[in-house]
Design a protein around this motif. Structure first.
Motif, PDB file in Angstrom:
ATOM      1  N   LEU B 312       0.821  -1.207   0.000  1.00 19.89           N
ATOM      2  CA  LEU B 312       0.000   0.000   0.000  1.00 19.89           C
ATOM      3  C   LEU B 312       0.856   1.258   0.000  1.00 19.89           C
ATOM      4  O   LEU B 312       0.577   2.223  -0.726  1.00 19.89           O
ATOM      5  N   MET B 313       1.923   1.243   0.792  1.00 26.43           N
ATOM      6  CA  MET B 313       2.783   2.431   0.846  1.00 26.43           C
ATOM      7  C   MET B 313       3.434   2.699  -0.498  1.00 26.43           C
ATOM      8  O   MET B 313       3.564   3.828  -0.938  1.00 26.43           O
ATOM      9  N   HIS B 319       1.267   6.624  -6.720  1.00 23.09           N
ATOM     10  CA  HIS B 319       0.027   7.227  -7.201  1.00 23.09           C
ATOM     11  C   HIS B 319      -0.428   8.404  -6.368  1.00 23.09           C
ATOM     12  O   HIS B 319      -1.404   9.052  -6.692  1.00 23.09           O
ATOM     13  N   GLY B 320       0.211   8.612  -5.235  1.00 21.09           N
ATOM     14  CA  GLY B 320      -0.147   9.758  -4.406  1.00 21.09           C
ATOM     15  C   GLY B 320      -1.337   9.506  -3.513  1.00 21.09           C
ATOM     16  O   GLY B 320      -1.750  10.371  -2.761  1.00 21.09           O
ATOM     17  N   HIS B 321      -1.902   8.370  -3.576  1.00 20.92           N
ATOM     18  CA  HIS B 321      -3.031   8.056  -2.695  1.00 20.92           C
ATOM     19  C   HIS B 321      -3.113   6.548  -2.548  1.00 20.92           C
ATOM     20  O   HIS B 321      -2.510   5.797  -3.324  1.00 20.92           O
ATOM     21  N   PHE B 322      -3.870   6.118  -1.538  1.00 21.79           N
ATOM     22  CA  PHE B 322      -4.059   4.690  -1.353  1.00 21.79           C
ATOM     23  C   PHE B 322      -5.048   4.174  -2.378  1.00 21.79           C
ATOM     24  O   PHE B 322      -5.918   4.923  -2.839  1.00 21.79           O
ATOM     25  N   PRO B 323      -4.941   2.909  -2.729  1.00 26.37           N
ATOM     26  CA  PRO B 323      -5.902   2.366  -3.691  1.00 26.37           C
ATOM     27  C   PRO B 323      -7.329   2.526  -3.164  1.00 26.37           C
ATOM     28  O   PRO B 323      -7.561   2.424  -1.970  1.00 26.37           O
ATOM     29  N   LEU B 324      -8.242   2.812  -4.092  1.00 24.18           N
ATOM     30  CA  LEU B 324      -9.675   2.923  -3.796  1.00 24.18           C
ATOM     31  C   LEU B 324     -10.053   4.172  -3.007  1.00 24.18           C
ATOM     32  O   LEU B 324     -11.207   4.410  -2.737  1.00 24.18           O
ATOM     33  N   LEU B 325      -9.058   4.953  -2.605  1.00 30.25           N
ATOM     34  CA  LEU B 325      -9.398   6.136  -1.817  1.00 30.25           C
ATOM     35  C   LEU B 325      -9.494   7.384  -2.680  1.00 30.25           C
ATOM     36  O   LEU B 325      -9.620   8.482  -2.171  1.00 30.25           O
ATOM     37  N   ASN B 330      -4.626  15.131  -4.421  1.00 31.51           N
ATOM     38  CA  ASN B 330      -3.215  15.261  -4.734  1.00 31.51           C
ATOM     39  C   ASN B 330      -2.935  15.428  -6.218  1.00 31.51           C
ATOM     40  O   ASN B 330      -1.806  15.437  -6.650  1.00 31.51           O
ATOM     41  N   ARG B 331      -4.017  15.525  -6.971  1.00 33.68           N
ATOM     42  CA  ARG B 331      -3.814  15.647  -8.415  1.00 33.68           C
ATOM     43  C   ARG B 331      -3.144  17.000  -8.711  1.00 33.68           C
ATOM     44  O   ARG B 331      -3.576  18.032  -8.184  1.00 33.68           O
ATOM     45  N   PRO B 332      -2.114  17.019  -9.517  1.00 33.08           N
ATOM     46  CA  PRO B 332      -1.379  18.248  -9.790  1.00 33.08           C
ATOM     47  C   PRO B 332      -2.270  19.390 -10.241  1.00 33.08           C
ATOM     48  O   PRO B 332      -2.095  20.526  -9.832  1.00 33.08           O
ATOM     49  N   SER B 333      -3.286  19.101 -11.046  1.00 34.38           N
ATOM     50  CA  SER B 333      -4.111  20.173 -11.609  1.00 34.38           C
ATOM     51  C   SER B 333      -4.838  20.958 -10.524  1.00 34.38           C
ATOM     52  O   SER B 333      -5.232  22.095 -10.718  1.00 34.38           O
ATOM     53  N   ASN B 334      -5.014  20.340  -9.355  1.00 33.79           N
ATOM     54  CA  ASN B 334      -5.746  21.014  -8.297  1.00 33.79           C
ATOM     55  C   ASN B 334      -4.884  21.941  -7.452  1.00 33.79           C
ATOM     56  O   ASN B 334      -5.366  22.610  -6.571  1.00 33.79           O
ATOM     57  N   CYS B 335      -3.586  21.902  -7.704  1.00 31.97           N
ATOM     58  CA  CYS B 335      -2.708  22.698  -6.866  1.00 31.97           C
ATOM     59  C   CYS B 335      -2.610  24.123  -7.391  1.00 31.97           C
ATOM     60  O   CYS B 335      -2.890  24.408  -8.538  1.00 31.97           O
TER      61      CYS B 335
END
Lengths: 576, 370
Positions: B312-313, B319-325, B330-335
């Motif tokens: 998971l880590m 991917h910047g997040h845990f699977p299924l979460l 953390n998506r770059p476009s949102n920063c």
């Protein structure tokens, strides 16, 4: 003048509180407890009709120390010479008395006599060698006493949670089933005191302050008088002692039974392991508490000499060597073993197997795998060598006779060295219950002249129930010729649903097929079982796999998101 | 025997806490050398380095006092108190220790991340504006800033030290007092050594291999603690059932609950007679001569959890997040800015060398420190 003594007994539950501390259920006869002390005379015929009115337990009566010559089926042990008498059933014990001395009768059903179904029994000797040397006879029983019912204690004793086999410690000691017993005596008189330990577990030291004991009988055998201040009397042993009263009445004297606390796994601080009674010379005088003793110094019964002077029997024709130990079986509980086997009652009473298996009856194999059967030939001189692998004392009892104790080692002597035997006693003491010293050994000798199935067992009820039992099948072909099972005995079996014919498993077709017999639990698994190996291998694989993943993670190129403008923390903080 | 003089978990705890501390200290030193590298600034550099060392020394001293006091108190009072239910406490403490080691262990593999984080923190701290107000708060802040090079190592050492003391306290019940000094000293030395290697920018790959091996060992110990913890709890129950008599049975029949037994060998007990080699085997790998269903299952289950966690880590790192979460946060476009820059480095300890280039704020230190 032989008499016929008829007893009609209804064995029932009642309650009693002999030590004044706790009312508990006890087993009485005809609504009476303590049970009646029986008085027989040599030559009497006894017909005891025993009805089981308990409702929830089977029962049986064993006539402890009786030879039962020709009446083996009246001896009493269930699954050996009879079926357990189920509730509601009735069995008649019918035999003649051909011996004298102090005996006792008790239930031989599993763990039952300590519930109270035991009492002393005296057989008068018309040719008493000490006749005229005493004025009166007194019977004095000693016993340990439990507040909890033995059958429940037994469940905890033979249990995975009692791996050491620690025997429950009694709650008190009794004298004539009471405490603070007062025995009125007259000055100058001599009394024959018949002592019997009818307890389940504890041996007792017995002494009377200010008086000398002269031992004249052990377990029904008259002995030359032996003077002592103290005797050691194990469970099931009997002694007769002559005690002469003082010629003044200013004082009363305490007599003390003191349980041998070395037998106990622990000594509860609240336990009073002594029981005291008084020889009352003067009812007005004080009954002072007995003085404390710093050590016990009882008489060694090995040194007693029978009055009849019977010499040591010739060398043995047949020797049975029994090595006893305590150990755990696969169910985790602690059991007692002879020669690595722990006794399990066969499905068919052994005597019934003898009677229904023809010539195969001479083969010990048919009596079951865990029945510890030893077949003795008629009139052989038999030695039983018993090596104690346990660090406790054990009182061993052989049914159907008394035996010669020809050798007994001190404590910690280890196994008997048969290749280099010590000198045997020339006129050995004879009795039917004898003490085995811790980690010591003894040698018993007798002539196999009493056809029958006779148990040999430790008379500590705990050990009897955890399997410290062997069965001697003496002259099986003679048994077949001389014994017929009475109908009422067979009726008891059918009422109880017990088999009465065939080998130990009840197989009458193939006597060597013991399928379905009663067996002891399997031994403890030794070391790694296949299941254990699988578990260990799986654990190793799991660890290796886990480390592979650690390496995979640890050596992976670290991908980190580093914000270029905002000095916010990285998205993940491990271990912080 | 050997487990009486060397408590393995204690070593690892000291080792880890010391690594953490030494990384931060290393970052500080690198910083000072980069920012005040010239001869002209030698005086002020020396003074600041002295501040750092002083902070370390004071922090170390305080937490040694605290630790010594705690352990002393524990062994003079606590041991008696716990002794009555020894197996129960050993079980609980072993499980707690297992969790502690497991959670903190993974950080060893990512010390370079830690380093990165600290550099960022440091930079932020040094670039903050000056407080000129006269309020108490402002004066405190000014003082803090002035003695930054003392405060940071002091707080770090104190924090990590107390953490170590607490963790050691957590695993200590299983060991006699004699088992502490050696692992504490060696753990500290090893940690300092790793810190030094990081500071010098030594062979990064072999350092990473070293850390991976250490982590493997650490998790072996933690798995062992987990299974031992369960075993102790089960044994505690068994002791109560049989009335506390198993000690007298040694390793033989009755010393264990046959109903729970998966394997039992009468030899090789880690508890009997000090345990000998089996004691070490027990301390490191959780060996027992009397395995139960609980101890075997917990061991395997432990590894299962560890494996899942690492997967998971790793997933999150990629991917910047845990699977299924989901991944929206953390998506770059949102920063706000151009978005996070993904950098890759193989166990990279990037203090020296290129650090200067990556650190435009460094010169300000000069003004901040006068």
């Amino acid at each position: 003048m032989a008499a016929t003594l008829n007893y009609d007994w209804n064995v029932t539950w009642m309650t009693a509180n002999p030590d004044g501390m706790m009312e508990r259920p006890v087993i009485g006869i005809n609504g009476q407890w303590p049970l009646p002390v029986l008085n027989f005379t040599r030559g009497d015929r006894v017909i005891a009709k025993v009805h089981n009115g308990l409702g929830n337990e089977s029962t049986s009566i064993h006539w402890h120390g009786f030879y039962q010559n020709g009446t083996n089926e009246m001896d009493g042990p269930p699954h050996v010479t009879q079926c357990d008498i189920p509730p509601g059933a009735t069995m008649v014990y019918n035999f003649t008395v051909d011996q004298t001395g102090t005996y006792w009768y008790h239930s031989h059903s599993r763990g039952q006599y300590p519930e109270g179904l035991r009492q002393a029994l005296v057989i008068t000797d018309p040719e008493n060698p000490y006749a005229g040397q005493y004025d009166e006879e007194l019977v004095l029983t000693l016993s340990d006493w439990y507040h909890d019912q033995f059958r429940y204690l037994l469940e905890g004793f033979i249990s995975v949670t009692n791996p050491t086999g620690a025997e429950p410690v009694p709650n008190s000691a009794l004298m004539n089933d009471t405490q603070d017993l007062m025995i009125p005596v007259e000055q100058g008189k001599t009394y024959l005191l018949r002592l019997a330990n009818v307890g389940a577990f504890a041996s007792q030291y017995f002494w009377i302050e200010g008086h000398t004991l002269r031992i004249v009988e052990v377990d029904g055998v008259w002995t030359d008088a032996a003077e002592t201040d103290m005797i050691y009397i194990t469970s099931a042993q009997r002694y007769s002692v002559l005690v002469t009263m003082k010629n003044e009445t200013s004082q009363n004297y305490a007599m003390v039974g003191s349980m041998d606390t070395e037998l106990f796994d622990s000594l509860p601080p609240t336990l009073n392991y002594n029981v005291t009674g008084w020889l009352v010379y003067n009812d007005q005088a004080e009954k002072s508490a007995p003085a404390e003793l710093s050590s016990f110094n009882p008489y060694d019964d090995f040194n007693l000499r029978p009055v009849d002077g019977m010499e040591c029997l010739p060398d043995a024709d047949y020797t049975v060597t029994l090595n006893m130990k305590m150990d755990n079986l696969g169910d985790g509980a602690n059991y007692a073993f002879f020669n690595n086997r722990t006794y399990v009652m066969p499905k068919v009473p052994t005597l019934y197997s003898v009677l229904t298996t023809g010539s195969a009856a001479t083969d010990p194999a048919i009596y079951g795998t865990d029945s510890l059967a030893y077949v003795l030939e008629k009139n052989d001189v038999v030695d039983i060598i018993l090596n104690n692998g346990d660090d406790g004392k054990h009182p061993f009892h052989l049914h159907g006779r008394n035996f010669q104790l020809i050798y007994r080692s001190p404590e910690n002597a280890g196994h008997f060295d048969a290749s280099n035997p010590p000198p045997f006693a020339t006129v050995p003491m004879r009795r039917d219950t004898v003490t085995l010293e811790p980690l010591g050994n003894f040698v018993l000798r007798f002539r196999a002249d009493n056809p029958g199935v006779w148990l040999f067992h430790c008379h500590i009820e705990w050990h009897m129930d955890s399997g410290l039992v062997a069965a001697f099948i003496e002259a099986p072909l003679d048994i077949q010729r001389s014994i017929t099972i009475p109908d009422d005995h067979l009726q008891v079996c059918s009422t109880g649903g017990f088999m009465t014919a065939g080998n130990a498993a009840g197989n009458t077709e193939d006597l060597y097929d013991l399928t379905g017999e009663n067996r002891a639990p399997p031994p403890l698994p030794e070391g790694f079982t296949p299941g254990g190996i699988v578990a260990l291998v799986f654990s190793c694989i799991a660890a290796v796999l886990g480390m592979i993943f650690i390496v995979w993670y640890g050596m992976a190129p670290i991908t980190t998101q580093i914000p270029t403008r905002r000095f916010s923390d990285p998205p993940e903080e491990v271990g912080e | 025997m050997s487990s009486d003089v060397f408590a393995v978990p204690v070593f690892f705890i000291c080792f880890r806490e010391c690594i953490e501390t030494s990384i931060i200290v290393a970052v500080l030193f690198s910083f000072l050398h980069q920012a005040l590298g010239s001869d002209r600034e030698a005086g002020i550099r020396k003074r600041l380095i002295r501040q750092v060392w002083f902070g370390i020394a004071l922090g170390l001293f305080i937490c040694l006092c605290i630790g010594g006091g705690m352990i002393g108190a524990f062994y003079s009072y606590g041991k008696d108190y716990f002794a009555s239910a020894e197996f129960l406490w050993e079980g609980i403490f072993a499980l707690v220790a297992s969790v502690i080691i497991t959670v903190m262990g993974a950080a060893l593999l990512r010390v370079n991340k830690l380093q990165e984080k600290w550099r960022v923190k440091l930079e932020r701290a040094l670039t903050e504006k000056h407080w000129s107000g006269a309020t108490f708060k402002d004066r405190c802040k000014r003082w803090l800033q002035q003695y930054f090079m003392f405060v940071v190592p002091f707080i770090t050492v104190l924090r990590e030290g107390i953490e170590a003391v607490v963790f050691i306290g957590g695993v200590s019940l299983s060991f006699p007092a004699s088992a502490f000094p050696l692992p504490v000293i060696t753990g500290l030395l090893a940690g300092a050594l790793v810190g030094y290697i990081i500071y010098r920018g030594g062979n990064q790959t072999s350092l990473q291999i070293f850390l991976v091996i250490s982590t493997c060992l650490l998790y072996l110990v933690a798995a062992g603690l987990c299974t031992r913890g369960v075993w102790y709890l089960e044994n505690n129950t068994w002791n109560h059932l049989v009335g506390g008599e198993t000690a007298e049975m040694g390793a033989g029949p009755g010393s264990y609950d046959i109903r729970q037994s998966v394997w039992h060998v009468n030899c090789c007990s880690p508890l009997k007679g000090g345990g000998g080699g089996w004691g070490i085997f027990n301390a490191i790998l959780g060996w027992t001569n009397s395995a139960t269903y609980g101890s075997v299952l917990s061991y395997n289950f432990y590894w299962l959890v560890v494996i899942l966690w690492f997967v998971l880590m790793r997933y999150k790192e990629n991917h910047g997040h845990f699977p299924l979460l989901g991944s929206s946060q953390n998506r770059p476009s949102n920063c706000d800015g151009p978005g996070p820059e993904i950098i890759e480095c193989t166990g990279g300890m990037t203090i020296s060398g290129e650090n200067k280039a990556m650190n435009p704020m460094a010169p300000r230190l000069h003004t901040a420190s006068v």
